[in-house]
Design a protein around this motif. Structure first.
Motif, PDB file in Angstrom:
ATOM      1  N   GLY A 109      58.089  44.868  45.455  1.00 31.44           N
ATOM      2  CA  GLY A 109      57.091  45.385  45.780  1.00 31.44           C
ATOM      3  C   GLY A 109      55.982  45.854  44.553  1.00 31.44           C
ATOM      4  N   GLU A 110      56.471  45.557  43.293  1.00 31.51           N
ATOM      5  CA  GLU A 110      55.872  46.096  42.115  1.00 31.51           C
ATOM      6  C   GLU A 110      54.994  44.690  41.785  1.00 31.51           C
ATOM      7  N   GLN A 111      53.592  45.025  41.656  1.00 31.12           N
ATOM      8  CA  GLN A 111      52.898  44.120  41.291  1.00 31.12           C
ATOM      9  C   GLN A 111      52.286  44.388  39.889  1.00 31.12           C
ATOM     10  N   VAL A 112      52.136  43.573  39.005  1.00 34.72           N
ATOM     11  CA  VAL A 112      51.644  43.682  37.584  1.00 34.72           C
ATOM     12  C   VAL A 112      50.441  42.899  37.745  1.00 34.72           C
ATOM     13  N   PRO A 113      49.238  43.478  37.631  1.00 39.88           N
ATOM     14  CA  PRO A 113      47.946  42.804  37.707  1.00 39.88           C
ATOM     15  C   PRO A 113      47.858  41.509  36.473  1.00 39.88           C
ATOM     16  N   THR A 114      47.329  40.326  36.759  1.00 38.48           N
ATOM     17  CA  THR A 114      47.054  39.507  35.778  1.00 38.48           C
ATOM     18  C   THR A 114      45.608  39.472  35.601  1.00 38.48           C
ATOM     19  N   GLU A 115      45.213  38.815  34.463  1.00 36.78           N
ATOM     20  CA  GLU A 115      43.880  38.670  34.236  1.00 36.78           C
ATOM     21  C   GLU A 115      43.003  37.783  35.332  1.00 36.78           C
ATOM     22  N   ALA A 116      43.676  36.928  35.794  1.00 33.94           N
ATOM     23  CA  ALA A 116      43.061  36.273  36.949  1.00 33.94           C
ATOM     24  C   ALA A 116      42.847  37.175  38.137  1.00 33.94           C
ATOM     25  N   SER A 117      43.978  37.829  38.363  1.00 32.10           N
ATOM     26  CA  SER A 117      43.783  38.732  39.518  1.00 32.10           C
ATOM     27  C   SER A 117      42.945  39.926  39.336  1.00 32.10           C
ATOM     28  N   ALA A 118      42.667  40.208  38.198  1.00 37.04           N
ATOM     29  CA  ALA A 118      41.610  41.232  37.873  1.00 37.04           C
ATOM     30  C   ALA A 118      40.204  40.629  37.802  1.00 37.04           C
ATOM     31  N   ARG A 119      40.124  39.338  37.296  1.00 38.91           N
ATOM     32  CA  ARG A 119      38.733  38.664  37.542  1.00 38.91           C
ATOM     33  C   ARG A 119      38.363  38.691  39.097  1.00 38.91           C
ATOM     34  N   ALA A 120      39.374  38.349  39.712  1.00 35.12           N
ATOM     35  CA  ALA A 120      39.361  38.380  41.245  1.00 35.12           C
ATOM     36  C   ALA A 120      38.815  39.417  41.870  1.00 35.12           C
ATOM     37  N   GLN A 121      39.522  40.639  41.493  1.00 29.28           N
ATOM     38  CA  GLN A 121      39.193  41.979  42.136  1.00 29.28           C
ATOM     39  C   GLN A 121      37.701  42.272  41.622  1.00 29.28           C
ATOM     40  N   LEU A 122      37.485  42.059  40.245  1.00 27.48           N
ATOM     41  CA  LEU A 122      35.998  42.541  39.848  1.00 27.48           C
ATOM     42  C   LEU A 122      35.083  41.903  40.833  1.00 27.48           C
ATOM     43  N   GLN A 123      35.221  40.356  41.134  1.00 26.89           N
ATOM     44  CA  GLN A 123      34.400  39.711  41.958  1.00 26.89           C
ATOM     45  C   GLN A 123      34.269  40.383  43.407  1.00 26.89           C
ATOM     46  N   ALA A 124      35.506  40.735  43.794  1.00 28.55           N
ATOM     47  CA  ALA A 124      35.573  41.188  45.230  1.00 28.55           C
ATOM     48  C   ALA A 124      34.939  42.513  45.301  1.00 28.55           C
ATOM     49  N   GLU A 125      34.915  43.429  44.104  1.00 25.56           N
ATOM     50  CA  GLU A 125      34.450  44.654  44.371  1.00 25.56           C
ATOM     51  C   GLU A 125      33.010  44.602  43.939  1.00 25.56           C
ATOM     52  N   PHE A 143      26.251  44.487  39.364  1.00 22.20           N
ATOM     53  CA  PHE A 143      25.647  45.620  38.198  1.00 22.20           C
ATOM     54  C   PHE A 143      25.207  44.391  36.965  1.00 22.20           C
ATOM     55  N   GLY A 144      24.995  43.164  37.379  1.00 27.09           N
ATOM     56  CA  GLY A 144      24.305  42.194  36.620  1.00 27.09           C
ATOM     57  C   GLY A 144      25.408  41.581  35.554  1.00 27.09           C
ATOM     58  N   PRO A 145      25.137  40.375  34.959  1.00 23.41           N
ATOM     59  CA  PRO A 145      25.915  39.689  34.171  1.00 23.41           C
ATOM     60  C   PRO A 145      26.372  40.341  32.968  1.00 23.41           C
ATOM     61  N   SER A 146      25.560  41.113  32.215  1.00 20.21           N
ATOM     62  CA  SER A 146      25.949  41.840  31.224  1.00 20.21           C
ATOM     63  C   SER A 146      26.965  42.905  31.308  1.00 20.21           C
ATOM     64  N   VAL A 147      26.911  43.504  32.347  1.00 17.65           N
ATOM     65  CA  VAL A 147      27.737  44.668  32.809  1.00 17.65           C
ATOM     66  C   VAL A 147      29.080  43.982  33.294  1.00 17.65           C
ATOM     67  N   ALA A 148      29.004  42.902  34.270  1.00 17.28           N
ATOM     68  CA  ALA A 148      30.171  42.233  34.557  1.00 17.28           C
ATOM     69  C   ALA A 148      30.971  41.666  33.500  1.00 17.28           C
ATOM     70  N   LYS A 149      30.379  41.041  32.557  1.00 13.57           N
ATOM     71  CA  LYS A 149      30.943  40.587  31.320  1.00 13.57           C
ATOM     72  C   LYS A 149      31.721  41.749  30.462  1.00 13.57           C
ATOM     73  N   ASP A 150      31.127  42.775  30.429  1.00  9.58           N
ATOM     74  CA  ASP A 150      31.611  43.959  29.666  1.00  9.58           C
ATOM     75  C   ASP A 150      32.925  44.762  30.393  1.00  9.58           C
ATOM     76  N   LEU A 151      32.854  44.446  31.806  1.00  9.33           N
ATOM     77  CA  LEU A 151      34.095  44.872  32.645  1.00  9.33           C
ATOM     78  C   LEU A 151      35.134  43.993  32.565  1.00  9.33           C
ATOM     79  N   ALA A 152      34.846  42.616  32.419  1.00 10.20           N
ATOM     80  CA  ALA A 152      35.856  41.630  32.234  1.00 10.20           C
ATOM     81  C   ALA A 152      36.468  41.875  30.952  1.00 10.20           C
ATOM     82  N   THR A 153      35.678  42.107  29.809  1.00  8.04           N
ATOM     83  CA  THR A 153      36.338  42.593  28.458  1.00  8.04           C
ATOM     84  C   THR A 153      37.239  43.653  28.336  1.00  8.04           C
ATOM     85  N   LEU A 154      36.684  44.711  29.083  1.00 10.20           N
ATOM     86  CA  LEU A 154      37.580  45.889  29.142  1.00 10.20           C
ATOM     87  C   LEU A 154      38.780  45.709  29.864  1.00 10.20           C
TER      88      LEU A 154
END
Length: 193
Positions: free
Chosen positions: A19-35, A40-51
């Protein structure tokens, strides 16, 4: 060789059963899009992906501590008015220099889990009043204004990049974060932001 492949597959299946899920970069990208970070615009989306990319290695607290985020800044923070929690704040003191950089958050926020581990849920960018006067216009990052925190004498901005926040990506409190699994003496109850 076949036996090794079967053994590795079995280990992977058992790991998934914990039951322990370790987020991956791909799941993080998917979550960002889902959220809706695209709103916020492409610049902020890029910065959040960098973060997310730069903080992904810190899913395990020991990795973050080894990389410099080892200073315990707060106990497990929860809002007494029911706005949610923030978790434990751990800081990289070398980054607290009055400059907010997307790829170098000063604080990492961890929620205590039932198994005793800490789960990375967010970051916080901070600029102490010593660097940026309380009376000055708020600093900005991600197109968001920092909020004043007079208790800690600083400007702060949260980014909930590792745990969904129904209150918003940059809200101070997250109703999905709890300190229920923290030792009672480690809980800090306070209102701000």
């Amino acid at each position: 060789m076949r036996r090794t492949v079967q053994l590795l597959a079995g280990i992977a299946i058992l790991g998934g059963c914990r039951g322990e899920q370790v987020p991956t970069e791909a799941s993080a990208r998917a979550q960002l899009q889902a959220e809706g970070s695209q709103s916020f615009g492409p610049s902020v989306a890029k910065d959040l992906a960098t973060l997310r990319q730069v903080t992904a290695p810190f899913q395990r607290f020991d990795s973050a501590a080894h990389a410099g985020w080892s200073a315990a800044i707060t106990g497990c923070m929860t809002d007494p008015n029911g706005a949610g929690g923030m978790g434990f704040h751990y800081g990289n003191l070398g980054l607290i220099d009055g400059v907010a950089r997307v790829n170098e958050p000063e604080l990492l926020l961890y929620e205590p889990e039932q198994n005793g581990r800490l789960r990375l849920v967010a970051v916080e960018y901070i600029i102490p009043y010593d660097f940026h006067s309380r009376d000055a216009a708020p600093p900005e990052l991600f197109g968001q204004k920092f909020l004043q925190n007079d208790f800690f004498k600083l400007w702060g901005l949260h980014a909930w990049v590792w745990k969904e926040n129904p209150s918003g990506m940059f809200a101070s409190w997250n109703p999905n974060v709890t300190c229920a699994n923290a030792n009672a003496s480690a809980i800090m109850s306070m209102s701000h932001g």
